[in-house]
Design an enzyme around this catalytic site. Structure first.
Site: not given
Ligand code: NAP
Length: 280
Positions: A52, A96, A119
């Site tokens: 990422k 995460q 997200d």
């Protein structure tokens, strides 16, 4: 023989589009910044986090990394999220997952400002998706829509069967296909006759989490097959496989995603897309 949907090249197209947008923003003096939080040092999570950060670098966005110790507390993590929510320089916040067992993941997800939730996991964004409002959409299903559209697959009016109903893949996938005017059926572990239902699909999207589970007996001739699964079939194997038995299904499908190189690369590309679009 099926055509192959090339997720590697489509994801690169999307990242290049993001790069263009970031450079146009920079010309106006506007920076784009993603904050990435990792708790603990799980090797798989570290790989995802690094990828990422690399993608941010590629598109010209800033990435801020926060590494919390495995034994840090829920309160410490929530405090960090509060600080990032209040930091005007931060456009996107990503925690995460999975978190170590002692964390309450739902509370963590809900603490992120929905307008920084790149997200797309916050219940506000899930709700926005279900009523057709603008908001962040979970990256993997959003990536699948891009794969279909950029491969010229017509979605409107098509029978779409989604196998799997998880909050991050199956459910948002179904909502997105509905938004594209497909007729959508969602299957799960209690579905009575999976063969019969799956064989109705013009577009079959498989997110079942079981290696090579879906073979040709589940697939109608000429169907478009999207394989969301990622597995290492045995610990020593370098080769990855999906939820679909590619060798058996490929001769029957009209288009199919490979594993690797299909859905996988789209997730990070769509994360970048969400991040950049937060500025528009
Ligand atoms: P998940 O949370 O484990 O959900 C699996 C779903 O499949 C559940 O809804 C389950 O039904 C259903 N299911 C399980 N066995 C079934 C059966 N025999 N018949 C019908 N349905 C069945 O998995 P997920 O997080 O959605 O992930 C799915 C796959 O995608 C995994 O392989 C994962 O590694 C992969 N993945 C890939 C990406 C990417 O970037 N490419 C991103 C996320 C996930 P119930 O709800 O009834 O239990």
């Amino acid at each position: 023989m099926a055509g192959i949907i090339d997720g590697k090249s489509i994801s690169l197209q999307i990242k290049d589009e993001c790069k263009d947008k970031v450079s146009k923003l920079k010309e106006k003096g506007i920076e784009v910044t993603l904050a990435v939080i990792q708790v603990g040092e799980d090797p798989a999570s570290s790989v995802y986090v690094n990828n990422k950060k690399k993608a941010c670098e590629y598109i010209g966005a800033n990435s801020l990394s926060y590494q919390l110790k495995e034994d840090s507390t829920q309160e410490e993590l929530l405090k960090l999220i509060d600080d990032l929510n209040n930091d005007e320089k931060v456009d996107g916040i990503l925690v995460q997952l999975p978190l170590p067992m002692h964390f309450d993941e739902d509370e963590v997800i809900r603490r992120i400002n929905p307008d920084k939730d790149v997200d797309g996991f916050h219940p506000i964004n899930v709700g926005r998706l279900s009523i057709g409002e603008k908001g962040f959409v979970s990256c993997t299903p959003a990536g699948i829509i891009e794969l279909l559209k950029r491969s010229n697959v017509e979605i409107e009016g098509k029978e779409c069967v989604v196998i799997g109903r998880s909050n991050i893949v199956g459910k948002p996938m179904a909502m997105l296909m509905l938004r594209e005017n497909a007729t959508v059926t969602v299957c799960h572990s209690r579905t009575k006759d999976l063969h019969e239902v799956a064989k109705r699909a013009d577009i079959l999207i498989v997110a079942i989490g079981k290696p090579r589970f879906i073979d040709d007996t589940y697939v109608k001739d000429g169907a478009v097959v999207i394989d969301v699964g990622i597995h290492r079939p045995d610990p020593d194997s370098k080769k990855l496989c999906g939820d679909v038995d590619f060798d058996k299904v490929e001769p029957k499908a009209s288009l199919i995603t490979p594993v690797p190189g299909g859905v996988g690369p789209m997730t990070i590309a769509m994360l970048m897309n969400n991040l950049v679009n937060s500025k528009f």
